[in-house]
Write a protein that holds these residues in place. Sequence first.
Motif, PDB file in Angstrom:
ATOM      1  N   GLN A 235       0.820  -1.210   0.000  1.00  0.00           N
ATOM      2  CA  GLN A 235       0.000   0.000   0.000  1.00  0.00           C
ATOM      3  C   GLN A 235       0.861   1.270   0.000  1.00  0.00           C
ATOM      4  O   GLN A 235       0.493   2.286   0.599  1.00  0.00           O
ATOM      5  CB  GLN A 235      -0.939   0.019   1.213  1.00  0.00           C
ATOM      6  N   LYS A 236       1.979   1.226  -0.703  1.00  0.00           N
ATOM      7  CA  LYS A 236       2.894   2.361  -0.754  1.00  0.00           C
ATOM      8  C   LYS A 236       2.995   2.983  -2.147  1.00  0.00           C
ATOM      9  O   LYS A 236       3.764   3.919  -2.346  1.00  0.00           O
ATOM     10  CB  LYS A 236       4.291   1.941  -0.284  1.00  0.00           C
ATOM     11  N   LEU A 237       2.250   2.459  -3.097  1.00  0.00           N
ATOM     12  CA  LEU A 237       2.329   2.925  -4.482  1.00  0.00           C
ATOM     13  C   LEU A 237       0.930   2.973  -5.078  1.00  0.00           C
ATOM     14  O   LEU A 237       0.162   2.020  -4.936  1.00  0.00           O
ATOM     15  CB  LEU A 237       3.222   1.988  -5.297  1.00  0.00           C
ATOM     16  N   ALA A 238       0.611   4.076  -5.758  1.00  0.00           N
ATOM     17  CA  ALA A 238      -0.739   4.246  -6.299  1.00  0.00           C
ATOM     18  C   ALA A 238      -0.880   3.771  -7.741  1.00  0.00           C
ATOM     19  O   ALA A 238      -1.837   3.069  -8.080  1.00  0.00           O
ATOM     20  CB  ALA A 238      -1.147   5.716  -6.204  1.00  0.00           C
ATOM     21  N   ILE A 239       0.068   4.153  -8.604  1.00  0.00           N
ATOM     22  CA  ILE A 239      -0.019   3.826 -10.032  1.00  0.00           C
ATOM     23  C   ILE A 239       1.340   3.320 -10.497  1.00  0.00           C
ATOM     24  O   ILE A 239       2.377   3.863 -10.102  1.00  0.00           O
ATOM     25  CB  ILE A 239      -0.401   5.066 -10.873  1.00  0.00           C
ATOM     26  N   ALA A 240       1.338   2.296 -11.324  1.00  0.00           N
ATOM     27  CA  ALA A 240       2.594   1.770 -11.846  1.00  0.00           C
ATOM     28  C   ALA A 240       2.459   1.443 -13.324  1.00  0.00           C
ATOM     29  O   ALA A 240       1.482   0.817 -13.737  1.00  0.00           O
ATOM     30  CB  ALA A 240       3.017   0.518 -11.079  1.00  0.00           C
ATOM     31  N   LEU A 241       3.430   1.899 -14.096  1.00  0.00           N
ATOM     32  CA  LEU A 241       3.591   1.394 -15.452  1.00  0.00           C
ATOM     33  C   LEU A 241       4.440   0.142 -15.311  1.00  0.00           C
ATOM     34  O   LEU A 241       5.587   0.204 -14.867  1.00  0.00           O
ATOM     35  CB  LEU A 241       4.304   2.426 -16.334  1.00  0.00           C
ATOM     36  N   GLY A 242       3.850  -0.985 -15.638  1.00  0.00           N
ATOM     37  CA  GLY A 242       4.568  -2.235 -15.381  1.00  0.00           C
ATOM     38  C   GLY A 242       4.156  -3.357 -16.304  1.00  0.00           C
ATOM     39  O   GLY A 242       3.466  -3.161 -17.301  1.00  0.00           O
ATOM     40  N   SER A 243       4.565  -4.546 -15.940  1.00  0.00           N
ATOM     41  CA  SER A 243       4.440  -5.712 -16.803  1.00  0.00           C
ATOM     42  C   SER A 243       3.286  -6.615 -16.380  1.00  0.00           C
ATOM     43  O   SER A 243       2.772  -6.517 -15.265  1.00  0.00           O
ATOM     44  CB  SER A 243       5.749  -6.502 -16.782  1.00  0.00           C
ATOM     45  N   ASN A 244       2.933  -7.501 -17.265  1.00  0.00           N
ATOM     46  CA  ASN A 244       1.781  -8.386 -17.054  1.00  0.00           C
ATOM     47  C   ASN A 244       1.937  -9.327 -15.871  1.00  0.00           C
ATOM     48  O   ASN A 244       0.949  -9.863 -15.357  1.00  0.00           O
ATOM     49  CB  ASN A 244       1.540  -9.234 -18.302  1.00  0.00           C
ATOM     50  N   TRP A 245       3.165  -9.558 -15.412  1.00  0.00           N
ATOM     51  CA  TRP A 245       3.399 -10.604 -14.421  1.00  0.00           C
ATOM     52  C   TRP A 245       3.073 -10.199 -12.988  1.00  0.00           C
ATOM     53  O   TRP A 245       3.114 -11.034 -12.082  1.00  0.00           O
ATOM     54  CB  TRP A 245       4.850 -11.084 -14.496  1.00  0.00           C
ATOM     55  N   TYR A 246       2.708  -8.949 -12.758  1.00  0.00           N
ATOM     56  CA  TYR A 246       2.439  -8.510 -11.384  1.00  0.00           C
ATOM     57  C   TYR A 246       1.318  -9.332 -10.729  1.00  0.00           C
ATOM     58  O   TYR A 246       1.405  -9.689  -9.558  1.00  0.00           O
ATOM     59  CB  TYR A 246       2.032  -7.035 -11.360  1.00  0.00           C
ATOM     60  N   GLY A 247       0.260  -9.578 -11.480  1.00  0.00           N
ATOM     61  CA  GLY A 247      -0.887 -10.292 -10.906  1.00  0.00           C
ATOM     62  C   GLY A 247      -0.510 -11.643 -10.339  1.00  0.00           C
ATOM     63  O   GLY A 247      -0.923 -12.015  -9.233  1.00  0.00           O
ATOM     64  N   GLY A 248       0.296 -12.406 -11.090  1.00  0.00           N
ATOM     65  CA  GLY A 248       0.751 -13.704 -10.599  1.00  0.00           C
ATOM     66  C   GLY A 248       1.699 -13.578  -9.426  1.00  0.00           C
ATOM     67  O   GLY A 248       1.681 -14.401  -8.508  1.00  0.00           O
ATOM     68  N   ALA A 249       2.527 -12.523  -9.434  1.00  0.00           N
ATOM     69  CA  ALA A 249       3.475 -12.326  -8.332  1.00  0.00           C
ATOM     70  C   ALA A 249       2.754 -12.074  -7.015  1.00  0.00           C
ATOM     71  O   ALA A 249       3.242 -12.455  -5.948  1.00  0.00           O
ATOM     72  CB  ALA A 249       4.408 -11.158  -8.648  1.00  0.00           C
ATOM     73  N   TRP A 250       1.586 -11.454  -7.073  1.00  0.00           N
ATOM     74  CA  TRP A 250       0.842 -11.178  -5.847  1.00  0.00           C
ATOM     75  C   TRP A 250       0.217 -12.431  -5.243  1.00  0.00           C
ATOM     76  O   TRP A 250      -0.332 -12.383  -4.145  1.00  0.00           O
ATOM     77  CB  TRP A 250      -0.231 -10.127  -6.118  1.00  0.00           C
ATOM     78  N   LYS A 251       0.346 -13.559  -5.905  1.00  0.00           N
ATOM     79  CA  LYS A 251      -0.138 -14.814  -5.351  1.00  0.00           C
ATOM     80  C   LYS A 251       0.957 -15.562  -4.596  1.00  0.00           C
ATOM     81  O   LYS A 251       0.677 -16.521  -3.890  1.00  0.00           O
ATOM     82  CB  LYS A 251      -0.686 -15.711  -6.477  1.00  0.00           C
ATOM     83  N   GLU A 252       2.217 -15.124  -4.761  1.00  0.00           N
ATOM     84  CA  GLU A 252       3.309 -15.825  -4.098  1.00  0.00           C
ATOM     85  C   GLU A 252       3.425 -15.401  -2.635  1.00  0.00           C
ATOM     86  O   GLU A 252       2.855 -14.391  -2.205  1.00  0.00           O
ATOM     87  CB  GLU A 252       4.621 -15.575  -4.833  1.00  0.00           C
ATOM     88  N   LYS A 253       4.183 -16.163  -1.882  1.00  0.00           N
ATOM     89  CA  LYS A 253       4.271 -15.942  -0.433  1.00  0.00           C
ATOM     90  C   LYS A 253       4.961 -14.632  -0.076  1.00  0.00           C
ATOM     91  O   LYS A 253       4.487 -13.885   0.783  1.00  0.00           O
ATOM     92  CB  LYS A 253       5.011 -17.112   0.218  1.00  0.00           C
ATOM     93  N   ASN A 254       6.079 -14.359  -0.705  1.00  0.00           N
ATOM     94  CA  ASN A 254       6.888 -13.209  -0.292  1.00  0.00           C
ATOM     95  C   ASN A 254       6.250 -11.869  -0.617  1.00  0.00           C
ATOM     96  O   ASN A 254       6.535 -10.867   0.046  1.00  0.00           O
ATOM     97  CB  ASN A 254       8.271 -13.294  -0.942  1.00  0.00           C
ATOM     98  N   ARG A 255       5.435 -11.838  -1.681  1.00  0.00           N
ATOM     99  CA  ARG A 255       4.808 -10.565  -2.069  1.00  0.00           C
ATOM    100  C   ARG A 255       3.287 -10.717  -2.118  1.00  0.00           C
ATOM    101  O   ARG A 255       2.619 -10.052  -2.903  1.00  0.00           O
ATOM    102  CB  ARG A 255       5.354 -10.112  -3.430  1.00  0.00           C
ATOM    103  N   HIS A 256       2.773 -11.571  -1.275  1.00  0.00           N
ATOM    104  CA  HIS A 256       1.358 -11.904  -1.330  1.00  0.00           C
ATOM    105  C   HIS A 256       0.481 -10.681  -1.036  1.00  0.00           C
ATOM    106  O   HIS A 256       0.715  -9.934  -0.088  1.00  0.00           O
ATOM    107  CB  HIS A 256       1.046 -13.008  -0.318  1.00  0.00           C
ATOM    108  N   TRP A 257      -0.487 -10.501  -1.876  1.00  0.00           N
ATOM    109  CA  TRP A 257      -1.479  -9.437  -1.711  1.00  0.00           C
ATOM    110  C   TRP A 257      -2.842 -10.080  -1.954  1.00  0.00           C
ATOM    111  O   TRP A 257      -3.310 -10.165  -3.071  1.00  0.00           O
ATOM    112  CB  TRP A 257      -1.213  -8.294  -2.690  1.00  0.00           C
ATOM    113  N   ALA A 258      -3.433 -10.525  -0.866  1.00  0.00           N
ATOM    114  CA  ALA A 258      -4.658 -11.312  -0.960  1.00  0.00           C
ATOM    115  C   ALA A 258      -5.792 -10.536  -1.620  1.00  0.00           C
ATOM    116  O   ALA A 258      -6.649 -11.119  -2.297  1.00  0.00           O
ATOM    117  CB  ALA A 258      -5.080 -11.794   0.429  1.00  0.00           C
TER     118      ALA A 258
END
Length: 461
Positions: free
Chosen positions: A288-311
């Motif tokens: 919850q430290k960033l509002a908008i990001a120009l980024g890549s398609n893989w963010y959604g899958g990364a948020w399912k992993e343990k270290n960067r989990h965002w339920a």
Amino acid sequence: MKMLGTRRLTSRNAMLSGATAVAALLATYGWASAASAQTTIKVGYSSAYVFDEDADSVSYWNDIKKEFEAAHPNVTLELQPHGGTDTDEMNAIALQYRSPSTTPDVIQLPTTYIGQFQSSGYLLPLDKYLSSSAFWNRFPKNIQDEGRIDGSVYAADIGENNTGMYYNKEMLQKAGIAVPWSPHNWDDILTAARAIKEKVPGVVPLWIAAGTSAGPTGVLQGSGAVIFSSKTPIIYDTKTKKYVIDSPGLRDVLQFYKDVYSAGLGAQLSDLFSPKAVAVPVSLMAQQKLAIALGSNWYGGAWKEKNRHWAEAATAAGATAFPTSQGQSPGQGGTLGGWDVAISKASKNPDLAWDLVNLLQQRKYMVFIATKAGFVPPDTEVAKSPDYVNYAPPFNGEFATFLPYDKLLPSNDGFAVWARGIEEATGQIAQDPTTSVSAALKTLHDTVVNQLGADEVETMQ
């Protein structure tokens, strides 16, 4: 004697059954014949950068090794994992290419490095294999062209990355911006970022990559998307075969960077210049430290992993296309690139090496790497499959719709030089926002001309 004869018959039948099974696998995948003598095939790959979790890399490559060796009697698949970033992997493999004895038969590499390795004479053309493959015709032409240089294909994609925008819905709403959010031009992005800075203090309003820490991948997941959305969306002029070092579009891009960083809308330099900068916005959004990001398609899958989990990611965040600079047609744009596999020209067993490349293109492995590493599958049939689309909703489905508007980054050997030039220019602006557009363009000019030569560049009006 009967028992002995029966045993011999049973043993012979077993061998025939095993041979039949191997033959069936060879026929199914279009593989070459099994090796008649003990042979070793070596594959070099990234063990710590491609997948969201290292354990998935281990599982993926161990399963491939098991299946490949089962289908190829007398063949050992030697796994050669490389840790660190993509740049670390490429540097390590480049050292291996110095000697035929250490050169891997197959390598996994980012799209942005294909040109460098091909121009060094390291890679084998794949055209004769691809023409009879089962998967190649299901790849769209722009993806087929990723590894095409001077008419021949030197690498086949196993997973695509493309670009778009992520945003925190609650932060935008607090700033008075309606969601779902669909900016129509770059001014809309700046307006939103300024409103967030004013009304949602303590967060980074906008992530837009700058600096050289990520190598060519930083262009893939940052400035390249801005350039391809400008009014001069050209990095390499295919008509003149020259790199563009000045154009109306590039000037607008660098002005956009100045607008972001001079107003304090961008990220901290320590994050931008971090060796793991491409992954920083994933963690910042989850925290919850960033509002908008120009980024890549893989963010959604990364948020399912343990270290960067965002339920709450699926409901708390939204995705939208990156708009063109003034809303001009086609209205959106982005970069296209990913990870490929290639065969070394020095391989003594190119047919067996191709069998490994072909195995990596099978549906189960393509779905696994797409979901666990965060790719859009290059195979159009796999990209539409529920097991991919439903893995990280709504992000997987959203970014798949961006593909028709995305453009390939150049794949020839000069791109790494040009990429460093533009990243030095954007990093210069991020570090000192008083830097003029002309001064930043001079940085790009000097970097590229000094290494490629003045006859390899051009200015577009």
